[in-house]
Design an enzyme around this catalytic site. Structure first.
Site, short mmCIF file in Angstrom:
data_model
loop_
_atom_site.label_atom_id
_atom_site.label_comp_id
_atom_site.label_asym_id
_atom_site.label_seq_id
_atom_site.Cartn_x
_atom_site.Cartn_y
_atom_site.Cartn_z
N GLN A 199 -31.54 -34.46 86.49
CA GLN A 199 -30.87 -34.52 85.43
C GLN A 199 -31.83 -35.07 84.26
O GLN A 199 -31.78 -34.57 83.17
CB GLN A 199 -29.51 -35.55 85.36
CG GLN A 199 -28.51 -34.67 85.10
CD GLN A 199 -27.17 -35.60 85.75
OE1 GLN A 199 -27.20 -36.68 86.17
NE2 GLN A 199 -26.02 -35.07 85.58
N ARG B 132 -30.19 -27.46 88.33
CA ARG B 132 -29.34 -28.36 87.54
C ARG B 132 -28.65 -29.36 88.55
O ARG B 132 -27.38 -29.32 88.92
CB ARG B 132 -28.00 -27.50 87.03
CG ARG B 132 -28.64 -26.45 86.06
CD ARG B 132 -29.53 -26.88 84.78
NE ARG B 132 -28.85 -27.47 83.39
CZ ARG B 132 -28.23 -26.54 82.71
NH1 ARG B 132 -28.03 -25.37 82.91
NH2 ARG B 132 -27.73 -27.00 81.70
N SER C 138 -30.14 -29.02 79.06
CA SER C 138 -28.89 -29.72 78.57
C SER C 138 -29.16 -30.74 77.42
O SER C 138 -28.27 -30.72 76.62
CB SER C 138 -28.55 -30.68 79.72
OG SER C 138 -28.08 -29.91 80.79
N TYR D 281 -22.98 -21.61 87.17
CA TYR D 281 -23.46 -20.91 86.01
C TYR D 281 -22.17 -19.85 86.12
O TYR D 281 -21.69 -19.23 87.26
CB TYR D 281 -24.55 -19.90 86.03
CG TYR D 281 -25.74 -20.80 85.67
CD1 TYR D 281 -25.86 -21.50 84.29
CD2 TYR D 281 -26.46 -21.41 86.39
CE1 TYR D 281 -27.08 -22.14 83.91
CE2 TYR D 281 -27.81 -22.31 86.21
CZ TYR D 281 -27.96 -22.63 84.62
OH TYR D 281 -28.74 -23.53 84.40
N ASP E 147 -33.84 -32.41 82.63
CA ASP E 147 -32.92 -31.37 82.16
C ASP E 147 -32.85 -31.00 80.75
O ASP E 147 -32.04 -31.53 80.16
CB ASP E 147 -31.38 -31.36 82.57
CG ASP E 147 -30.85 -30.13 82.45
OD1 ASP E 147 -31.08 -29.23 81.79
OD2 ASP E 147 -29.47 -30.16 82.78
P1 NAD Z 1 -24.85 -21.97 79.80
O1 NAD Z 1 -25.24 -22.22 78.43
O2 NAD Z 1 -25.44 -21.28 80.74
O3 NAD Z 1 -23.15 -21.27 79.32
C1 NAD Z 1 -22.36 -21.88 78.39
C2 NAD Z 1 -20.72 -21.54 78.89
O4 NAD Z 1 -20.65 -20.07 78.59
C3 NAD Z 1 -20.63 -21.96 80.50
O5 NAD Z 1 -19.88 -23.03 80.48
C4 NAD Z 1 -20.13 -20.54 81.02
O6 NAD Z 1 -19.36 -20.55 82.01
C5 NAD Z 1 -19.53 -20.03 79.53
N1 NAD Z 1 -19.42 -18.36 79.64
C6 NAD Z 1 -20.24 -17.56 80.11
N2 NAD Z 1 -19.56 -16.38 79.95
C7 NAD Z 1 -18.44 -16.55 79.50
C8 NAD Z 1 -17.41 -15.67 79.29
N3 NAD Z 1 -17.52 -14.24 79.23
N4 NAD Z 1 -16.11 -16.26 78.57
C9 NAD Z 1 -16.18 -17.65 78.46
N5 NAD Z 1 -17.20 -18.44 78.84
C10 NAD Z 1 -18.35 -17.86 79.25
O7 NAD Z 1 -23.88 -23.38 80.31
P2 NAD Z 1 -24.55 -24.45 80.53
O8 NAD Z 1 -24.28 -25.77 79.56
O9 NAD Z 1 -26.11 -24.34 80.72
O10 NAD Z 1 -24.08 -25.03 81.95
C11 NAD Z 1 -24.10 -24.21 82.95
C12 NAD Z 1 -23.66 -24.77 84.33
O11 NAD Z 1 -24.54 -25.69 84.79
C13 NAD Z 1 -22.26 -25.64 84.23
O12 NAD Z 1 -21.60 -25.46 85.46
C14 NAD Z 1 -22.62 -26.91 84.05
O13 NAD Z 1 -21.64 -27.97 84.52
C15 NAD Z 1 -23.82 -27.06 84.80
N6 NAD Z 1 -24.66 -28.17 84.56
C16 NAD Z 1 -25.32 -29.11 85.51
C17 NAD Z 1 -26.08 -30.01 85.28
C18 NAD Z 1 -26.58 -31.14 86.20
O14 NAD Z 1 -25.87 -31.20 87.40
N7 NAD Z 1 -27.58 -31.73 85.94
C19 NAD Z 1 -26.44 -30.10 83.99
C20 NAD Z 1 -26.02 -29.40 82.98
C21 NAD Z 1 -25.24 -28.18 83.43
#
Ligand code: NAD
Length: 384
Positions: free
Chosen positions: A133, A128, A139, A235, A136
């Site tokens: 990006q 990530r 996403s 994460y 990804d």
């Molecule tokens: P995910 O699908 O792994 O999880 C969904 C959300 O659930 C997350 O925001 C997580 O913090 C939340 N979560 C987990 N346990 C929880 C709990 N007990 N209570 C409340 N919330 C809870 O998430 P994602 O969309 O794959 O994103 C994960 C990370 O990756 C984030 O930090 C996001 O910003 C990052 N990300 C980065 C990029 C990039 O840089 N290219 C792209 C996408 C996502």
């Protein structure tokens, strides 16, 4: 080099790995693309559209895989009863296989690919990072799922979302509560706001507060005993039992006043955290709706049944699985662009495979690697 696009065989999978637009780009760059007949049908892409883009159409799965250096798929290989073989056994030895394969290197699919000396890349393992990006797919698919969850919430509620002041009286806006503010949660929030709802949102990572507010949501703050709630990669970490209890207590009041709850909380490689208990559901008004996007990994609501809609105390709980497949055209377009970006990283100026395992994207997304994989082409006699 020959790149194969087989038809997906996983039940109810409607996506296709490469759409005609991407095929045309690859053909222009000198690649040979072979598409299994009907591969794009469920997503709205005909064989003729692929032919126009410069692909050839193969009449069967074996003739699609045969002699290909790269296989582009959406899903992991499974038994294909139509040809009486496991799909992994159709992949030419030494070829490159790209699809969603998870993160577990010991699944039957990955083990079978490894046994055939296939070098496989899992779209879930793309790092990530900013540079990755455009590849990804997690996403891309999560964004579509969040959008669809918001629509399902609105469509299953016996109320409208926006505030209305009419001659027949004033209608208060609907309250939506989003649990988990990753890509899917933020898209669910944005879509629900566009439809006119008042949206609250909660995530274990306090860093998302700003994003929630910038989309017009209200962030629900919960003080946890642990301040260490996210990994270095961004994460979420699993909460302690004490913190889980604290969250449930503090969220209960918000749950009770919500018309729609959209849950998306996930921890990579783990069962989804339970955030909405049976007692919390009982506190909701009849007619309320829960859309649980974590259904496939156990559900964020205690009453969720994966793949089904259940009604308890008048509350409708949707547990959809493979949500992106309900939007096959855009899901395929986005996935195809993600795969194309990855392919561009794998193919050199001469149009040949050149896997640079020093590159973090190639290294991290590779789930099984055949000896000598970087010195492809690997399919004897067919390399171009
Ligand atoms: P995910 O699908 O792994 O999880 C969904 C959300 O659930 C997350 O925001 C997580 O913090 C939340 N979560 C987990 N346990 C929880 C709990 N007990 N209570 C409340 N919330 C809870 O998430 P994602 O969309 O794959 O994103 C994960 C990370 O990756 C984030 O930090 C996001 O910003 C990052 N990300 C980065 C990029 C990039 O840089 N290219 C792209 C996408 C996502």
């Amino acid at each position: 080099m020959r790149i194969a696009v087989p038809k997906e065989t996983t039940p109810r999978e409607t996506r296709v790995a490469l759409v005609p637009e991407t095929v045309a780009r690859l053909v222009k760059a000198g690649q040979e693309i072979v598409v299994e007949t009907g591969a794009g049908e469920a997503a709205g892409f005909t064989d003729d559209a692929y032919r126009t883009a410069g692909a050839s159409i193969a009449p069967s799965a074996p003739s699609t895989y045969d002699g290909s250096q790269v296989i582009a798929k959406v899903r992991e290989p499974i038994d294909n009863p139509a040809v009486g073989k496991h799909e992994a056994d159709l992949v030419p030895e030494g070829a490159v296989y790209i699809s969603f394969l998870g993160r577990d290197k010991t699944t039957p699919a990955v083990t079978k690919l490894a046994a055939r000396k296939v070098t496989a890349f899992s779209m879930e393992m793309i790092p990530r990072t900013s540079r990755a990006q455009s590849m990804d797919a997690l996403s891309s698919m999560a964004g579509l799922s969040g959008y669809k969850a918001a629509l399902w919430g609105a469509a299953n509620l016996g109320k409208i979302y926006p505030l209305k002041m009419t001659a027949a009286g004033t209608i208060a806006p609907a309250n939506v509560f989003v649990l988990g503010c990753g890509v899917a949660g933020l898209e669910a929030l944005a879509t629900s706001r566009k439809l006119g709802a008042v949206v609250e949102a909660y995530d274990v990572r306090p860093a998302v507060k700003e994003e929630v507010e910038s989309l017009g949501g209200r962030f629900v703050q919960v003080e946890l005993a642990s301040k260490d709630t996210a990994t270095a990669g961004g994460y979420a970490k699993e909460l302690s039992a004490e913190d889980q209890q604290r969250v449930k207590e503090l969220l209960a009041a918000h749950v009770a006043k919500s018309d729609v709850i959209i849950t998306t909380a996930a921890i990579p490689g783990r069962k989804a955290p339970v955030m909405v208990t049976e007692a919390m559901v009982a506190s909701m008004r009849p007619g309320s709706v829960i859309v649980d996007l974590a259904a496939e990994t156990g559900g964020n609501c205690e009453l969720t049944v994966a793949g089904e809609t259940v009604v308890r105390n008048g509350v409708t709980i949707l547990g959809p699985i493979n949500v992106p497949a309900t939007l096959p055209l855009h899901a395929s377009m986005m996935y195809s662009r993600n795969v194309h970006s990855l392919l561009k990283l794998m193919i050199n100026k001469e149009g040949k495979l050149n896997l640079d395992f020093e590159d973090d994207i190639i290294r991290d997304s590779c789930i099984t690697r055949a000896a000598g994989a970087e010195t492809q082409p690997a399919v004897a006699g067919k390399a171009s």
